[in-house]
Write a protein that holds these residues in place. Structure first.
Motif, short mmCIF file in Angstrom:
data_model
loop_
_atom_site.label_atom_id
_atom_site.label_comp_id
_atom_site.label_asym_id
_atom_site.label_seq_id
_atom_site.Cartn_x
_atom_site.Cartn_y
_atom_site.Cartn_z
N UNK A 15 0.90 22.61 29.38
CA UNK A 15 1.84 21.62 28.84
C UNK A 15 1.25 20.92 27.62
N UNK A 16 0.00 20.47 27.73
CA UNK A 16 -0.65 19.80 26.61
C UNK A 16 -0.86 20.75 25.43
N UNK A 17 -1.26 21.98 25.72
CA UNK A 17 -1.49 22.97 24.68
C UNK A 17 -0.22 23.20 23.87
N UNK A 18 0.91 23.30 24.54
CA UNK A 18 2.18 23.51 23.84
C UNK A 18 2.46 22.36 22.87
N UNK A 19 2.24 21.14 23.31
CA UNK A 19 2.46 19.98 22.45
C UNK A 19 1.43 19.92 21.31
N UNK A 20 0.17 20.20 21.63
CA UNK A 20 -0.90 20.15 20.63
C UNK A 20 -0.70 21.22 19.55
N UNK A 21 -0.20 22.38 19.92
CA UNK A 21 0.02 23.45 18.94
C UNK A 21 1.03 23.03 17.88
N UNK A 22 1.99 22.19 18.25
CA UNK A 22 2.97 21.67 17.28
C UNK A 22 2.27 20.84 16.21
N UNK A 23 1.12 20.28 16.55
CA UNK A 23 0.34 19.45 15.63
C UNK A 23 -0.78 20.25 14.95
N UNK A 24 -0.74 21.57 15.09
CA UNK A 24 -1.70 22.42 14.40
C UNK A 24 -2.93 22.83 15.19
N UNK A 25 -3.01 22.46 16.46
CA UNK A 25 -4.18 22.81 17.28
C UNK A 25 -4.23 24.32 17.48
N UNK A 26 -5.44 24.88 17.31
CA UNK A 26 -5.63 26.30 17.57
C UNK A 26 -6.99 26.52 18.21
#
Length: 122
Positions: A15-26
């Motif tokens: 869940x957190x990964x999905x949200x973080x990816x929207x902010x450019x997290x990789x």
């Protein structure tokens, strides 16, 4: 990742990964024999004091593969990648009591310890 973020369940992680990816997290991973041995999670950031930079939020080497240079190899790759893509810095935070990690960042990788990070539980 669960060796670093032991409080996360797989569900919460996803869940957190999905949200973080929207902010450019990789995630960047170093593999040995088709197995991840070192993992880094990062994103691009821009601010007045670090300019355009890469911020590493998560960095872990599998406990069975520590002290073989995998973390250093992964970080060196990230340093080169960040520089090639216009970063002025690579920044990260490390827990206060992680003295071995601090020594690794400062002595092996030439990071500067230049501030404290604070947070308040709400």
């Amino acid at each position: 990742m669960n060796q670093l973020r032991t409080d996360l369940t797989q569900k919460t992680f996803l869940e957190l990964l999905e949200e973080m990816r929207k902010d450019g997290y990789c995630l960047f991973a170093l593999y040995k024999d088709n197995q991840i041995v070192s993992l880094a999670g990062l994103s691009w950031r821009v601010n007045f004091y670090n300019k355009r930079h890469v911020f590493i939020y998560d960095l872990v080497t599998d406990s069975a593969h520590r002290s073989f240079g995998y973390g250093e190899k992964l970080l060196n790759y990230i340093h080169n990648w960040a520089k090639e893509n216009g970063a002025a810095y690579v920044a990260l935070e490390s827990g206060i009591r992680r003295n071995d990690a601090h020594r690794f960042y400062e002595e092996k990788l030439d990071y500067d310890k230049w501030c404290y990070s604070f947070r308040k539980t709400l």
